[in-house]
Each structure stands twice: as structure tokens, then as C-alpha cells.
Design a protein around this motif. Structure first.
Motif, PDB file in Angstrom:
ATOM      1  N   ALA A  97       0.853  -1.191   0.000  1.00 48.12           N
ATOM      2  CA  ALA A  97       0.000   0.000   0.000  1.00 48.12           C
ATOM      3  C   ALA A  97       0.884   1.234   0.000  1.00 48.12           C
ATOM      4  CB  ALA A  97      -0.916   0.003   1.213  1.00 48.12           C
ATOM      5  N   LEU A  98       0.711   2.077  -1.012  1.00 53.13           N
ATOM      6  CA  LEU A  98       1.523   3.287  -1.140  1.00 53.13           C
ATOM      7  C   LEU A  98       0.639   4.514  -1.157  1.00 53.13           C
ATOM      8  CD1 LEU A  98       2.860   1.040  -3.452  1.00 53.13           C
ATOM      9  CD2 LEU A  98       4.692   2.660  -3.041  1.00 53.13           C
ATOM     10  N   THR A  99       1.159   5.623  -0.635  1.00 53.70           N
ATOM     11  CA  THR A  99       0.390   6.860  -0.671  1.00 53.70           C
ATOM     12  C   THR A  99       0.336   7.397  -2.101  1.00 53.70           C
ATOM     13  OG1 THR A  99       2.286   8.321  -0.308  1.00 53.70           O
ATOM     14  CG2 THR A  99       1.172   7.439   1.661  1.00 53.70           C
ATOM     15  N   VAL A 100      -0.649   8.227  -2.351  1.00 55.92           N
ATOM     16  CA  VAL A 100      -0.753   8.877  -3.659  1.00 55.92           C
ATOM     17  C   VAL A 100       0.523   9.673  -3.957  1.00 55.92           C
ATOM     18  CG1 VAL A 100      -1.961  10.697  -4.928  1.00 55.92           C
ATOM     19  CG2 VAL A 100      -3.263   8.956  -3.686  1.00 55.92           C
ATOM     20  N   LYS A 101       1.066  10.352  -2.960  1.00 53.79           N
ATOM     21  CA  LYS A 101       2.288  11.127  -3.194  1.00 53.79           C
ATOM     22  C   LYS A 101       3.467  10.209  -3.521  1.00 53.79           C
ATOM     23  CE  LYS A 101       5.248  14.816  -1.550  1.00 53.79           C
ATOM     24  NZ  LYS A 101       5.518  15.832  -0.504  1.00 53.79           N
ATOM     25  N   ASP A 102       3.556   9.073  -2.836  1.00 57.50           N
ATOM     26  CA  ASP A 102       4.628   8.128  -3.155  1.00 57.50           C
ATOM     27  C   ASP A 102       4.487   7.605  -4.588  1.00 57.50           C
ATOM     28  OD1 ASP A 102       5.855   8.354  -0.701  1.00 57.50           O
ATOM     29  OD2 ASP A 102       4.903   6.575   0.151  1.00 57.50           O
ATOM     30  N   LEU A 103       3.264   7.318  -4.997  1.00 50.60           N
ATOM     31  CA  LEU A 103       3.041   6.843  -6.368  1.00 50.60           C
ATOM     32  C   LEU A 103       3.412   7.935  -7.376  1.00 50.60           C
ATOM     33  CD1 LEU A 103      -0.331   4.975  -5.805  1.00 50.60           C
ATOM     34  CD2 LEU A 103       1.835   3.898  -6.446  1.00 50.60           C
ATOM     35  N   ALA A 104       3.054   9.173  -7.075  1.00 48.71           N
ATOM     36  CA  ALA A 104       3.412  10.274  -7.967  1.00 48.71           C
ATOM     37  C   ALA A 104       4.927  10.431  -8.051  1.00 48.71           C
ATOM     38  CB  ALA A 104       2.775  11.577  -7.485  1.00 48.71           C
ATOM     39  N   THR A 105       5.596  10.248  -6.925  1.00 46.00           N
ATOM     40  CA  THR A 105       7.052  10.339  -6.900  1.00 46.00           C
ATOM     41  C   THR A 105       7.673   9.224  -7.738  1.00 46.00           C
ATOM     42  OG1 THR A 105       7.003  11.375  -4.717  1.00 46.00           O
ATOM     43  CG2 THR A 105       9.078  10.365  -5.404  1.00 46.00           C
TER      44      THR A 105
END
Length: 274
Positions: free
Chosen positions: A90-98
Motif C-alpha cells: 500500500a503506497l500513498t498517492v504522493k509516493d506513487l506520484a514520486t
């Protein structure tokens, strides 16, 4: 204009088609070559997706801390690291964007497209007047015979200019996007021939050249869009190609070398005055 002559000479030696849009953020001078023509976007389509993520976050329609779960069926090939990790993460939206920007992660990109909506990205580009940009499908999920996701050098360059000038969304959102773009790991096309660029800067040392960018590559195409800051000068550039006969994924791909040469010519024009 001498820079146009330089670009023409480079374009005439290229086996495919080159497009260029660049603008000084200091003077407003703009350089264009096939700038309104349509090119396969490849991974430069991730810049409009990043914009949409931060747009929806600012509107309260998503939370950058929200976690999305990676499922086995979400995994696609190509660039990135999520394809090599264990489903269930499970990853945060910000981590996915990064991940989408810094290592051009295709699986992260598709998770974000699912979250923000493909048409929302297209609607936002139209609202900005960037009508040559189309996200038609998720990465590696195109229907048989579907056209590639596409854009124009002018569209990508203008979007980068708006972000660099903090003229869209909020200054804080633009700052966060630029921070992520500044950590992209695939900068060689823009930086390869820049005389002042050093790929490693020790902590506490200021780099001579700062680049915030997003590159893209598929067979026959190499693209790059970015902001370059050096010697107190700032400019944005969007470089796109199509139809290159060199189909290799190799550092010395013909189109990659062309973009490095065009980038160097723009650097001389906007920064060193030579």
C-alpha cells in the motif's frame, strides 16, 4: 535566428521528425520547431497526470496521504520498480506520484490514472488550452490499434512553464511538483552535453545546473520536457521525436543523442550566449 539554424541543421541529419518548444523565463523569448505537431507522448504524458494529481488534491477530491493497494493485475512491464515488488503493498498517492516521475514507474502511473480518471486529465489540459494533449489509455493497456497517448512540444513546454512560474494551482503545489521533477533519475538527454552539469553534488554544495524534468521513450521516439536553471538564467524546453529509425533502447540511440545536441544548443543560446 542562429538557434533556429542550429536546430534546422540537427533536424536535417535526423532519420525521424524533431519537435522543439523552448522559452526563456527571464525574457520570454520563445524558440519553436514543429512545435504544434503531434508526437507520441511516451512517458512525458506523466507530467499532465502529475498536474491532475495536485489539482485534485488542492480541490479536496483526493488526499496525497491516501493509500492505494498494489494488486497483481495492476502490474505492467517497462520502467519502474513496482513490477518487481510484492502485490498487497500500500503506497500513498504522493509516493506513487514520486515513483511515476523519478523512476518513470508505469504501474504507479496506471494506479494514479485509475484514481484521478483519464478524462479528468484530458479535461484539465483543455482548460489550460493544451488541446494537443490526449491521455487515451493506461500504459500497456491500449486496445488493439489504438493511437498512442500524444502531445505536442508546445503543450508540454507551456505546461512546464506554468508550473515553473507557479502560475497554476498554488505556489506550494507547483513547488512540490518541481521538487519531484527535480529528482527524476533519467536526465541524460537534457544534461548529456551541458558543460556546467555535474551528475553528483555533495551535500551542502549548490549545483551549477538544476534540472526538473520528465523524459519519455518508446521505440522510434525519445522525448524530454524540463526546466533548466544555470548561471542565474531559467528556461523551459520540450523536445519530442517520432519516426526514428534507430529502435534500440540504448544510451547512444540516435534520437537520444539528437535531444542532447538540441538541449546543448538551447543552453548556449539562453545561458552562455555563445
Amino acid at each position: 535566428m542562429a538557434i533556429t539554424d542550429d536546430i534546422r541543421a540537427l533536424a536535417e541529419r535526423f532519420s525521424g521528425t524533431l519537435g522543439v518548444w523552448a522559452q526563456s523565463l527571464d525574457t520570454g523569448e520563445t524558440v519553436e520547431w514543429n512545435a504544434e505537431e503531434t508526437f507520441p507522448a511516451a512517458s512525458t504524458i506523466k507530467l499532465p497526470i502529475l498536474y491532475e494529481v495536485y489539482k485534485q488534491a488542492g480541490e479536496g477530491r483526493l488526499d496525497l496521504a491516501e493509500r492505494l493497494v498494489l494488486r497483481a493485475e495492476d502490474i505492467v512491464p517497462g520502467s519502474g520498480v513496482l513490477k518487481d515488488l510484492t502485490p498487497g503493498l500500500a503506497l500513498t498517492v504522493k509516493d506513487l506520484a514520486t515513483l511515476m516521475i523519478t523512476v518513470s514507474d508505469n504501474t504507479a502511473t496506471n494506479l494514479l490514472i485509475d484514481r484521478v480518471g483519464r478524462e479528468a486529465v484530458n479535461d484539465s489540459m483543455r482548460e489550460l488550452g493544451l488541446r494537443g494533449t490526449h491521455l487515451d489509455h493506461k500504459l500497456f493497456r491500449a486496445p488493439e490499434g489504438a493511437p498512442p497517448n500524444r502531445s505536442t512540444p508546445a503543450d508540454l513546454g507551456r505546461l512546464m512553464r506554468l508550473i515553473a512560474a507557479r502560475a497554476v494551482l498554488t505556489p506550494a503545489a507547483c513547488g512540490e511538483m518541481l521538487d519531484i521533477l527535480g529528482r527524476q533519475q533519467y536526465t541524460e538527454q537534457i544534461t548529456r552535453r551541458l558543460p556546467d552539469y555535474d551528475g553528483f553534488v555533495e551535500p551542502g554544495r549548490e549545483p551549477a545546473v538544476r534540472v526538473a524534468s520528465k523524459s519519455g521513450a518508446i521505440r522510434g521516439t525519445r522525448n524530454d520536457v524540463g526546466l533548466v536553471e544555470a548561471r542565474g538564467r531559467r528556461y523551459v524546453l520540450a523536445l519530442m521525436t517520432r519516426g526514428c529509425r534507430d529502435l534500440r533502447f540504448h544510451p547512444d540511440n540516435e534520437a537520444s543523442l539528437l535531444l542532447a545536441d538540441v538541449s546543448a544548443a538551447l543552453y548556449r543560446h539562453f545561458v552562455t550566449g555563445s
